[in-house]
Design an enzyme around this catalytic site. Structure first.
Site, PDB file in Angstrom:
ATOM      1  N   GLN A  57      -5.904  12.596   1.355  1.00 23.16           N
ATOM      2  CA  GLN A  57      -7.217  13.038   1.809  1.00 23.16           C
ATOM      3  C   GLN A  57      -8.294  12.154   1.206  1.00 23.16           C
ATOM      4  O   GLN A  57      -8.173  11.683   0.069  1.00 23.16           O
ATOM      5  CB  GLN A  57      -7.481  14.493   1.420  1.00 23.16           C
ATOM      6  CG  GLN A  57      -6.671  15.500   2.195  1.00 23.16           C
ATOM      7  CD  GLN A  57      -7.091  16.924   1.874  1.00 23.16           C
ATOM      8  OE1 GLN A  57      -7.722  17.187   0.854  1.00 23.16           O
ATOM      9  NE2 GLN A  57      -6.739  17.861   2.750  1.00 23.16           N
ATOM     10  N   SER A 114     -11.098  -1.258  -0.808  1.00 17.16           N
ATOM     11  CA  SER A 114      -9.858  -1.228  -0.032  1.00 17.16           C
ATOM     12  C   SER A 114     -10.079  -1.778   1.357  1.00 17.16           C
ATOM     13  O   SER A 114      -9.242  -2.495   1.905  1.00 17.16           O
ATOM     14  CB  SER A 114      -9.337   0.210   0.078  1.00 17.16           C
ATOM     15  OG  SER A 114      -8.658   0.609  -1.067  1.00 17.16           O
ATOM     16  N   ASP A 121       8.948  -1.204   4.836  1.00 21.14           N
ATOM     17  CA  ASP A 121       9.342   0.172   4.546  1.00 21.14           C
ATOM     18  C   ASP A 121       8.974   1.098   5.692  1.00 21.14           C
ATOM     19  O   ASP A 121       7.933   0.939   6.342  1.00 21.14           O
ATOM     20  CB  ASP A 121       8.649   0.664   3.269  1.00 21.14           C
ATOM     21  CG  ASP A 121       9.092  -0.120   2.043  1.00 21.14           C
ATOM     22  OD1 ASP A 121      10.203  -0.674   2.078  1.00 21.14           O
ATOM     23  OD2 ASP A 121       8.324  -0.176   1.062  1.00 21.14           O
ATOM     24  N   ASP A 173       0.854  -1.195   0.000  1.00 21.92           N
ATOM     25  CA  ASP A 173       0.000   0.000   0.000  1.00 21.92           C
ATOM     26  C   ASP A 173       0.882   1.234   0.000  1.00 21.92           C
ATOM     27  O   ASP A 173       1.922   1.237  -0.691  1.00 21.92           O
ATOM     28  CB  ASP A 173      -0.938  -0.044   1.215  1.00 21.92           C
ATOM     29  CG  ASP A 173      -2.270   0.622   0.928  1.00 21.92           C
ATOM     30  OD1 ASP A 173      -2.338   1.859   1.051  1.00 21.92           O
ATOM     31  OD2 ASP A 173      -3.215  -0.088   0.568  1.00 21.92           O
ATOM     32  N   HIS A 218      -3.913   5.621   4.278  1.00 23.76           N
ATOM     33  CA  HIS A 218      -4.621   4.490   3.693  1.00 23.76           C
ATOM     34  C   HIS A 218      -4.018   3.156   4.137  1.00 23.76           C
ATOM     35  O   HIS A 218      -4.727   2.234   4.565  1.00 23.76           O
ATOM     36  CB  HIS A 218      -4.585   4.623   2.167  1.00 23.76           C
ATOM     37  CG  HIS A 218      -5.409   3.625   1.423  1.00 23.76           C
ATOM     38  ND1 HIS A 218      -4.887   2.458   0.905  1.00 23.76           N
ATOM     39  CD2 HIS A 218      -6.731   3.625   1.100  1.00 23.76           C
ATOM     40  CE1 HIS A 218      -5.842   1.784   0.293  1.00 23.76           C
ATOM     41  NE2 HIS A 218      -6.974   2.474   0.389  1.00 23.76           N
ATOM     42  N   ASN A 248      -6.843  -6.158  23.851  1.00 23.44           N
ATOM     43  CA  ASN A 248      -5.965  -5.444  24.782  1.00 23.44           C
ATOM     44  C   ASN A 248      -6.814  -4.498  25.630  1.00 23.44           C
ATOM     45  O   ASN A 248      -7.196  -3.421  25.205  1.00 23.44           O
ATOM     46  CB  ASN A 248      -4.853  -4.693  24.048  1.00 23.44           C
ATOM     47  CG  ASN A 248      -5.361  -3.880  22.872  1.00 23.44           C
ATOM     48  OD1 ASN A 248      -6.433  -4.146  22.330  1.00 23.44           O
ATOM     49  ND2 ASN A 248      -4.587  -2.886  22.467  1.00 23.44           N
ATOM     50  N   ASP A 302     -14.273 -13.019  -6.576  1.00 20.62           N
ATOM     51  CA  ASP A 302     -14.319 -14.257  -5.792  1.00 20.62           C
ATOM     52  C   ASP A 302     -15.302 -14.154  -4.639  1.00 20.62           C
ATOM     53  O   ASP A 302     -16.205 -14.982  -4.514  1.00 20.62           O
ATOM     54  CB  ASP A 302     -12.926 -14.589  -5.251  1.00 20.62           C
ATOM     55  CG  ASP A 302     -11.977 -15.036  -6.345  1.00 20.62           C
ATOM     56  OD1 ASP A 302     -12.238 -16.097  -6.944  1.00 20.62           O
ATOM     57  OD2 ASP A 302     -10.990 -14.332  -6.599  1.00 20.62           O
ATOM     58  N   ALA A 353      -6.828  -7.065  -9.701  1.00 19.44           N
ATOM     59  CA  ALA A 353      -7.931  -7.988  -9.390  1.00 19.44           C
ATOM     60  C   ALA A 353      -8.207  -8.940 -10.540  1.00 19.44           C
ATOM     61  O   ALA A 353      -8.634 -10.078 -10.331  1.00 19.44           O
ATOM     62  CB  ALA A 353      -9.195  -7.202  -9.048  1.00 19.44           C
TER      63      ALA A 353
END
Length: 862
Positions: A203, A382, A196, A178, A212, A226, A358, A329
């Site tokens: 935005q 997403s 990374d 991403d 994102h 937790n 799928d 996809a």
């Protein structure tokens, strides 16, 4: 927005973009040069063009040679050959991929077409950008309704029920492909493993700043359970997060390398989540990249699961109409394409439709992590995609032997067919197999189900397509390039399943199958094994794969050597009925092997007039034979999880012999017999004509209650040959009673019978005082010889009849074995017989006068 927040945003924007000059990717073309262009060592950042044809083409389009640069300067050509999943594999040789920046954007399409017809070029395609699959939302939905929906109960992935079974495997790693993840966020920080640094801040449609990638990571694997933390729960509580930032503006080569790096980071990177789409130059969906496609092929060959969002480009004007196929996809092997559902379990209005979908997952108003310890609700495919990635990670962690195809098919098979409420039962192009159900998916891997990973070798040619042009990229034992005159051969194999009570699903596995798939005329070395549509039954199916024939050689192997890998998920049935192959009398126990727990058995034998089933409703039983024939024994098994029948055919059954009584003395069987005072004993004779059961070495006849010794038992062993021509006698002593009842049994030897078949025979009344026997045998007891002669005590009235000469004498031991047999000439009425060879015991002397036999008991004493 506070000053600190502004500074924070600028910091991470700089972290994610520093050192990368922004270029217009729409002005770039990616080219795989088979020849004519090489990288310049050692830096590999520049190129040398040795082909005049290529230089002329560049000159035609006004492109300087300096605009041709290596796309993968860090790629090591020795990495093209590797060993993936224990077998030799290849990567596409990315050292031969170059990026060309064109001068006039309007000429790009023509330039690409010109490149693709050159012999030096394997392929040419546009470089491009990607976009995240997130769209604006109006307001907030209840927090994390996708995990547990309290507004519309059940319209969620059933996560809480799934967590009762399994919460995750700490070895699992989910690669988030991403725009980076905020590694300092309290709900993901301890989950980050490699990857990374930094993340992008963008935005959403409402103008809200978002991370994102951080949102995706939280949905899949946020720190869960937790107490005291006002955070969110991830689908996989234990999985680590490996972030990869592909939004650096460097296009497809950069994206490709990031995916490959994620796969190569660790074999525990079981799942990759990809919530992005590849755009065309005008920003619309539908850009296909063979460069990026090769990275997903690398992931598939390494047995990884790639979850990809369908995209948010549905227009909404035609709710059921298919949309432009988006990529990645739309890539074929190893991709789980994910659409979005809403809180009412219907397809989200924005979610792209298409036959390549799928499954679907919650994707509207989804709460998850943002950046700077913040949370936000976002919508889009997403958000749906990391739900599926988290579930894939749970399944792999629960059973680490699962293959990537196993995980994909389990997720599909266990999805809830919620779109049936829209009159679309079964698979449809809006929601695929349905909205995922994590609970059902994990349940499918629990008892009584088992997952059997099977293989079979050897197939037959079903069809051949000739004169094809095919591009091979990263194909084992085959160089990258374009091949003309190729033949593609469909190879099929019929398989029979092991016994199954219930089949949840059957599918092929590409990894390990020696046949290749392809897409749009390009083969990436991915194995493929499919169940031929319409062939699946409860007992078997037909599998297929594909091989190539080129230059008199089959690739990867000839059809007869193809290995098909496939999986069966379901409740295994009993394997077989264990028991005798032949029955004579009462059999040993018949038992169903691997009988599923909680089931009952009803035994049946066909034809139904040959045996009796001793315990027809028990888990094991015996057979009792009462006729001759060949039967099939069937166990009908029933229970909540199993309803199946298995059979044991060709059981040879030998029924009890028919005993025929023979005439004895002056009477017959079951008739009164008159005995003289000196006739203390008698014999009861039986015959079994035409009785020769398979496998019998002989027969035994036993009389209980009678015998050579009063109150004892007499067992007579004879061969089948003897009984075919002789009668068998049971010696019945006169023990002072007027009658004797004997339970007589007859059996064939070596029939595997543990008990005898009983016959009740009532012997006739014995009456004294009727005269003398015809002969005398003396001495009695004897030592070395005996003499058989006429009885001198007979009356004159009987003299003529009773002094009839004899023609045959037999001596039989008490077990019925013949010790001596003599024949005499006509008119003989006296004979002395040598018995010196006989040991001390009781014997029977039988004398035949040509009409009747008379019997005399003697004792040999040495």
């Amino acid at each position: 927005m506070t000053r600190n927040l502004i500074a924070f945003l600028m910091l991470f924007i700089l972290l994610s973009t520093s050192g990368n000059a922004q270029v217009n990717l729409n002005n770039q073309v990616l080219v795989y040069f088979q020849s004519g262009v090489q990288r310049n060592a050692p830096a590999n950042t520049t190129a040398t063009i040795s082909s005049a044809n290529i230089l002329n083409l560049l000159n035609t389009y006004g492109i300087p040679a300096s605009n041709v640069v290596p796309s993968f300067p860090a790629f090591n050509e020795s990495d093209t050959v590797s060993y993936e999943i224990g077998e030799e594999s290849r990567q596409m040789n990315r050292a031969k991929v170059f990026t060309i920046t064109i001068v006039d954007p309007s000429t790009k399409d023509n330039f690409i077409n010109s490149l693709n017809v050159m012999s030096e070029v394997v392929y040419a395609e546009t470089n491009g950008e990607i976009t995240a699959n997130v769209i604006p939302v109006d307001g907030r939905f209840p927090q994390q309704w996708g995990l547990r929906n309290t507004i519309v109960p059940g319209a969620d992935i059933h996560a809480t029920q799934a967590w009762d079974i399994f919460t995750g495997n700490p070895n699992a790693i989910i690669a988030v492909i991403d725009d980076g993840v905020d590694a300092t966020h309290n709900d993901v920080n301890v989950k980050i493993l490699g990857g990374d640094n930094g993340f992008l801040i963008t935005q959403d449609g409402l103008g809200r700043p978002i991370s994102h990638g951080s949102h995706i990571a939280g949905i899949a694997a946020a720190i869960s359970n937790n107490a005291g933390n006002n955070g969110v729960a991830g689908v996989d509580w234990q999985a680590r997060i490996h972030p990869k930032n592909i939004y650096n503006g460097l296009g497809d080569p950069y994206i490709t390398q990031k995916i490959i790096d994620a796969v190569n980071f660790s074999p525990n990177v079981w799942t990759l989540t990809n919530s992005w789409s590849m755009n065309k130059q005008n920003g619309t969906e539908g850009r296909y990249s063979r460069t990026v496609r090769s990275a997903f092929a690398h992931a598939y060959r390494n047995n990884r699961v790639s979850c990809v969002g369908m995209g948010n480009h549905h227009t909404g004007l035609l709710p059921t109409a298919d949309d432009v196929m988006g990529y990645p996809a739309g890539f074929s092997s190893g991709i789980i394409a994910v659409g979005a559902s809403d809180i009412n379990d219907t397809v989200a209005v924005f979610s792209a439709r298409g036959s390549h979908i799928d499954v679907s997952a919650p994707g509207v108003g989804i709460w998850s992590t943002n950046y700077n310890n913040d949370y936000i609700d976002l919508s889009g495919t997403s958000m749906a995609t990391p739900y599926v990635a988290g579930l894939a990670s749970l399944l792999k962690g629960f059973n680490t032997n699962l293959a990537n195809d196993d995980i994909e098919q389990i997720i599909r098979l266990t999805a809830d067919d919620v779109n049936a409420i829209n009159n679309l039962p079964g698979f449809d192009n809006q929601m695929g197999a349905g909205r995922i159900n994590a609970h059902r998916a994990l349940q499918s891997l629990q008892a009584p189900n088992t997952l059997q990973q099977l293989s079979t070798t050897g197939g037959t040619v079903f069809s051949t397509t000739s004169n094809l042009i095919r591009t091979f990229l990263g194909v084992p034992h085959f160089g990258d390039g374009v091949y003309f005159g190729m033949e593609r051969i469909e190879v099929r194999k019929d398989i029979i399943f092991p016994s199954m009570c219930k089949i949840v699903g059957v599918w092929g596995r590409g990894v390990g199958t020696t046949g290749y798939g392809e897409q749009y005329g390009t083969c990436y070395g991915e194995g493929i094994c499919e169940v031929v549509p319409g062939t699946l039954t409860n007992t078997g199916c037909t599998l297929r794969t594909y091989v190539y024939f080129f230059a008199s050689t089959y690739f990867p192997t000839n059809p007869g050597n193809v290995v098909f890998q496939y999986t069966i998920l379901g409740v295994p049935g009993p394997s077989q009925i264990n028991g005798d192959n032949s029955v004579c009398g009462i059999s040993n126990n018949y038992t169903v092997l691997n009988l599923p727990s909680g089931t009952s058995v009803n035994w049946q034998a066909t034809p139904n007039q040959i045996v009796t089933i001793d315990a027809p409703y028990a888990t094991q039983t015996k057979l009792i034979s009462y006729a001759n024939g060949i039967i099939t024994l069937t166990a009908n098994i029933s229970g909540i999880s199993c309803n199946v029948s298995i059979s044991k055919p060709n059981i040879i059954v030998t029924g009890p012999p028919t005993i025929t009584c023979q005439t004895i003395g002056n009477g017959s069987c079951n008739q009164q017999i008159t005995l003289c005072p000196s006739q203390l004993n008698t014999w009861q004779y039986f015959s079994i004509p035409n009785y020769n059961p398979p496998g019998a070495a002989g027969f035994q006849l036993t009389a209980f209650g009678g015998g050579y010794f009063s109150g004892g038992a007499s067992v007579i062993n004879v061969s089948t040959d003897y009984w075919a021509t002789h009668d068998i006698g049971v010696f019945v002593p006169n023990n002072g009673n007027n009658s004797t009842d004997c339970n007589v049994t007859v059996r064939a030897v070596n029939c595997g019978v543990s008990q005898y078949v009983p016959y009740v025979v009532t012997f006739p009344v014995m009456t004294y005082g009727c005269g003398y026997s015809s002969y005398s045998v003396s001495p009695n007891p004897a030592t070395s010889t005996i003499t058989v002669s006429p009885n001198t005590k007979v009356s004159s009235a009987q003299n003529k009849a009773e002094k009839t000469p004899f023609t045959e004498i037999e001596i039989i031991d008490k077990l019925g074995n013949f010790k001596k047999r003599l024949k005499f000439s006509k008119g003989t009425n006296t004979a002395t017989i040598d018995i010196s060879f006989l040991p001390t015991d009781t014997y029977l002397v039988r004398v035949f006068n040509g009409t009747n036999w008379e019997e005399y008991k003697i004792l040999v004493a040495k």
